[in-house]
Scaffold this motif. Structure first.
Motif, mmCIF file in Angstrom:
data_model
loop_
_atom_site.group_PDB
_atom_site.id
_atom_site.type_symbol
_atom_site.label_atom_id
_atom_site.label_comp_id
_atom_site.label_asym_id
_atom_site.label_seq_id
_atom_site.Cartn_x
_atom_site.Cartn_y
_atom_site.Cartn_z
ATOM 1 N N PRO A 1 0.841 -1.211 0.000
ATOM 2 C CA PRO A 1 0.000 0.000 0.000
ATOM 3 C C PRO A 1 0.871 1.255 0.000
ATOM 4 C CG PRO A 1 -0.682 -1.559 1.710
ATOM 5 C CD PRO A 1 0.627 -2.044 1.193
ATOM 6 N N LYS A 2 0.497 2.232 -0.830
ATOM 7 C CA LYS A 2 1.333 3.425 -0.976
ATOM 8 C C LYS A 2 0.776 4.635 -0.237
ATOM 9 C CE LYS A 2 3.301 2.131 -5.469
ATOM 10 N NZ LYS A 2 2.771 0.765 -5.484
ATOM 11 N N THR A 3 -0.529 4.749 -0.143
ATOM 12 C CA THR A 3 -1.125 5.915 0.499
ATOM 13 C C THR A 3 -1.714 5.534 1.850
ATOM 14 O OG1 THR A 3 -3.313 5.567 -0.480
ATOM 15 C CG2 THR A 3 -1.708 6.820 -1.787
ATOM 16 N N GLY A 4 -2.038 6.550 2.632
ATOM 17 C CA GLY A 4 -2.630 6.300 3.939
ATOM 18 C C GLY A 4 -3.975 5.600 3.831
ATOM 19 N N ILE A 5 -4.778 5.983 2.837
ATOM 20 C CA ILE A 5 -6.089 5.348 2.650
ATOM 21 C C ILE A 5 -5.916 3.877 2.293
ATOM 22 C CG2 ILE A 5 -8.149 5.313 1.188
ATOM 23 C CD1 ILE A 5 -7.934 8.339 0.968
ATOM 24 N N TRP B 1 -4.934 2.011 5.397
ATOM 25 C CA TRP B 1 -6.083 1.902 6.304
ATOM 26 C C TRP B 1 -7.037 0.806 5.822
ATOM 27 C CZ3 TRP B 1 -11.361 2.510 5.693
ATOM 28 C CH2 TRP B 1 -12.114 2.644 6.867
ATOM 29 N N LEU B 2 -7.344 0.802 4.511
ATOM 30 C CA LEU B 2 -8.252 -0.201 3.956
ATOM 31 C C LEU B 2 -7.625 -1.589 3.995
ATOM 32 C CD1 LEU B 2 -10.942 -0.794 2.515
ATOM 33 C CD2 LEU B 2 -9.782 -0.357 0.338
ATOM 34 N N ASP B 3 -6.317 -1.665 3.717
ATOM 35 C CA ASP B 3 -5.643 -2.961 3.681
ATOM 36 C C ASP B 3 -5.642 -3.629 5.053
ATOM 37 O OD1 ASP B 3 -4.043 -4.865 2.048
ATOM 38 O OD2 ASP B 3 -2.488 -4.389 3.525
ATOM 39 N N ALA B 4 -5.604 -2.827 6.115
ATOM 40 C CA ALA B 4 -5.604 -3.381 7.468
ATOM 41 C C ALA B 4 -6.984 -3.876 7.886
ATOM 42 C CB ALA B 4 -5.110 -2.328 8.458
ATOM 43 N N ARG B 5 -8.037 -3.405 7.196
ATOM 44 C CA ARG B 5 -9.402 -3.739 7.596
ATOM 45 C C ARG B 5 -10.121 -4.641 6.596
ATOM 46 N NH1 ARG B 5 -7.481 0.712 9.463
ATOM 47 N NH2 ARG B 5 -8.118 1.555 11.505
ATOM 48 N N LEU B 6 -9.923 -4.386 5.309
ATOM 49 C CA LEU B 6 -10.523 -5.200 4.251
ATOM 50 C C LEU B 6 -9.562 -5.222 3.067
ATOM 51 C CD1 LEU B 6 -13.052 -6.781 3.279
ATOM 52 C CD2 LEU B 6 -13.870 -4.633 2.284
#
Length: 423
Positions: free
Chosen positions: A9-13, A16-21
């Protein structure tokens, strides 16, 4: 087969999404970095073509359902309404009806490719069985869809095919009554078939998901049948290599599809289906759609009704047992000279049965159908014997060597008969 994920993952979003879904990670690992054998040919594009055709059939089918009336008194006229009055209704209907035929063209090529290259052998038995289940669901969906226009061939095809269940002992009549919704093909039958025709494609999509999952777990087969031994040497990333190849193959397939839609939209249909259903007038020659014809020929080849039904069903179900019927340790028929000859004979037998299924149930067609039916089932029996006595030719030591060549790139005859290592 896919190994560890390479997605970062490159961006904060994204983090954030990768950690949850981790859905983006899943898509990346499945369609970007997923390793595929570097020697795949264009026959492997038909998996992607089938996925595209399934989505196209669902989309066009949902839109057509918005304008179709599942009532025996209005169904035929509602189809004419779609063709004449709905904006681009003619295009939607021709895309859907010809799409069904092109779907089966692609699936038959996909099946024959799997047969030739041994894609049913370990460790892909479950993958193959899921494919057979998809094929059965496709046939059920296509048959029910063929009934919906409520033309002469639709009505009488439904009458003949549903009547076959009455041959089953004890439960046959109950099944027929349930399918009909009464004591003959009528409005309740049409409602049942419309409901199931709308539902089954989503069931197919679910099984396709399992099929793809199983494929990604065990990895793709390849023209040599040799399993992946070194991921770096034997494979390439799915994107861009397989993606570009699949897109090119898909565009070529779509050009053929478009030719039928715009220039020959009724070529694969039947003229009698433009006549409203009439229970009092039986067509001179009742035939199903072309993709059912080989199995219809097998059905008519057996003089006993129950025997014909069992033979027709067995002609499909036997495919699921191929992983255990074929006793050879070598997957690809490229290296199996005897099995390869039997395979091409089997292809000719299937084409012959398709032709005979469209012919009247008269001599000499019936006798020839019986001969070809024996040859059809004989192919599967022959595979069990050929695997014991056949001496395969030399196999490459690896997928990379089959593409790039090199010294020591071949295994001897003795090694070719040994079980191949799983990648």
């Amino acid at each position: 087969m896919s190994g560890h994920s390479t997605y970062q993952p490159k961006t904060g979003i994204e983090r954030w999404l990768d950690a949850r879904l981790p859905i983006v990670r899943l898509m990346h690992d499945s369609a970007v970095s997923y390793p595929v054998p570097r020697n795949l040919n264009y026959l492997w594009t038909f998996g992607g073509i089938l996925a595209f055709m399934l989505v196209a059939q669902i989309i066009t089918g949902v839109v057509l359902a918005m304008h179709y009336t599942p009532n025996a008194a209005m169904a035929f006229n509602s189809v004419e309404h779609i063709m004449r009055d709905v904006n681009f209704g003619w295009l939607l209907r021709y895309l859907h009806s010809n799409g069904a035929s092109m779907f089966f063209v692609a699936v038959y090529i996909h099946i024959f490719r799997g047969l030739y290259y041994g894609s049913y052998k370990a460790p892909r038995e479950v993958l193959w069985i899921l494919g057979v289940i998809i094929f059965l669901l496709m046939m059920a969906t296509a048959f029910m869809g063929y009934v919906l226009p409520w033309g002469q061939m639709s009505f009488w095809g439904a009458t003949v095919i549903t009547n076959l269940f009455s041959a089953l002992p004890v439960i046959g009549e109950t099944i027929v009554t349930f399918l009909w919704g009464g004591y003959s093909v009528d409005n309740p039958t049409l409602n049942r078939f419309f409901s199931l025709h709308f539902l089954l494609p989503f069931m197919i999509a679910g099984v396709v998901g399992l099929h793809i999952w199983a494929l990604h777990h065990v990895g793709q087969n390849n023209p040599t049948g040799v399993e992946v031994k070194d991921v770096k040497k034997d494979t390439v990333p799915f994107t861009p290599y397989a993606t570009i190849k699949d897109l090119f193959g898909m565009v070529c397939f779509m050009l053929v599809f478009a030719w039928f839609v715009f220039y020959q939209p009724n070529f694969m249909g039947h003229a009698d289906n433009y006549i409203p259903a009439n229970p009092a007038s039986t067509p001179a020659h009742i035939v199903p759609e072309w993709y059912f014809l080989p199995f219809y020929a097998i059905l008519r080849a057996i003089p006993d009704k129950l025997g014909g039904v069992l033979a027709m069903g067995g002609a499909i179900v036997i495919l699921a047992f191929l992983p255990w019927l074929d006793t050879s340790k070598v997957k690809s028929m490229t290296y199996r000279p005897i099995a390869r000859q039997f395979f091409w004979m089997f292809v000719l037998v299937c084409i012959g049965l398709g032709y005979l299924g469209a012919m009247p149930a008269d001599e000499p067609y019936v006798t020839i159908s019986r001969i070809l039916t024996v040859l059809y089932f004989g192919f599967f029996a022959a595979l069990a014997l050929i695997g014991i006595f056949e001496r395969p030719t030399q196999l490459p030591t690896s997928i990379a060597d089959s593409v790039l060549g090199g010294s020591g790139a071949r295994l001897g005859h003795a090694t070719a008969s040994e079980p191949q290592a799983k990648g």
